[in-house]
Design an enzyme around this catalytic site. Structure first.
Site, PDB file in Angstrom:
ATOM      1  N   ASP A   8     -22.179 -11.809  25.010  1.00 15.13           N
ATOM      2  CA  ASP A   8     -21.262 -12.878  25.392  1.00 15.13           C
ATOM      3  C   ASP A   8     -20.949 -13.706  24.158  1.00 15.13           C
ATOM      4  OD1 ASP A   8     -21.596 -11.888  27.907  1.00 15.13           O
ATOM      5  OD2 ASP A   8     -22.556 -13.662  28.751  1.00 15.13           O
ATOM      6  N   ASP A 130     -16.124 -11.824  40.090  1.00 17.45           N
ATOM      7  CA  ASP A 130     -17.169 -12.821  39.829  1.00 17.45           C
ATOM      8  C   ASP A 130     -17.227 -13.771  41.018  1.00 17.45           C
ATOM      9  OD1 ASP A 130     -17.382 -11.700  37.223  1.00 17.45           O
ATOM     10  OD2 ASP A 130     -15.656 -12.902  36.609  1.00 17.45           O
TER      11      ASP A 130
END
Length: 243
Positions: A8, A130
């Site tokens: 990330d 998500d």
């Protein structure tokens, strides 16, 4: 099933957030491209990249790190975060990214998904779903659009999406284990090439995931567990090759 290490990116550093909270970050590397070489040496075949700045801004936000990662990578890369239009898809395609993850854009702009599937093919387009408390989140997991993830799954299935990453935000970065129930439900209804994300923190988690359905789980993304030594990536790769 394959194990997919996650990197990330925030301000061109490799970080992990706790439950998607940008204020709760841990920095793991100032040179995330070096992580790629390490993961590759341990047997990774695909690496999952998230442009966290891009997810919030709606445009690429970690170009320096992404370019260096691509230049130093010998394995396939999938990238999400801030891909909201065809120009950005073209930019990352020219950069050499193998798979593109559409998250927010897949929710708010279904036509982009349709166009992307036509232009790049079903095997290069991944939709990231998500969710938190059953509802889809967008824009870096900060906005609730009032869409239940089950309804979104039905929509993208009708569109012809094949590859899906499902993340339970409440478990992401917690090392508490995945939401096994949701993965069972998804695979019982849809023929997706499904990737688990959020909370994968042990070989035991991988073992359970590999048995969901009839062994239909395509892959599992893990990040924090690798960085903090909860999962030995080489052992995890070897384990999943045997399942």
């Amino acid at each position: 099933m394959i194990v997919i290490p996650a990197i990330d990116l925030l301000e061109n550093q490799a970080v992990r957030l706790y439950q998607g909270d940008y204020q709760k970050k841990t920095i793991y590397s100032d040179a995330p491209w070096n992580l790629v070489a390490d993961f590759t040496s341990q047997g990774a075949e695909l690496i999952h990249l998230v442009d966290l700045d891009g997810a919030k801004l709606g445009k690429p936000g970690n170009e320096t790190a992404i370019r260096k990662i691509q230049e130093n990578s010998k394995v396939k890369l999938e990238l999400g975060g801030g891909i909201r239009n065809l120009d950005t898809l073209k930019f990352y395609d020219n950069l050499g990214i193998d798979r593109f993850i559409l998250g927010t854009s897949a929710v708010i702009d279904p036509k982009l998904v349709d166009d992307a599937l036509v232009l790049y093919g079903v095997d290069r387009i991944v939709v990231g779903v998500d969710a938190k408390d059953g509802f889809v989140k967008t824009q870096g997991w900060e906005k609730d659009v009032g869409l239940r993830f089950e309804d979104f799954m039905e929509r993208i299935h009708i569109q012809g999406v094949r590859h899906v990453i499902f993340t339970d935000i409440s478990l992401d970065g917690t090392l508490q284990g995945p939401n096994f129930y949701s993965y069972e439900w998804i695979l019982s209804k849809y023929p997706f090439q499904l990737i688990a994300s959020g909370g994968v923190s042990s070989i035991e988690d991988l073992e359970v995931l590999s048995k969901i359905g009839s062994g239909e789980m395509y892959g599992a993304i893990t990040g924090k567990a690798i960085y903090e030594g909860k999962i030995d990536l080489r052992a995890a790769v070897d384990f999943c090759k045997k399942t």
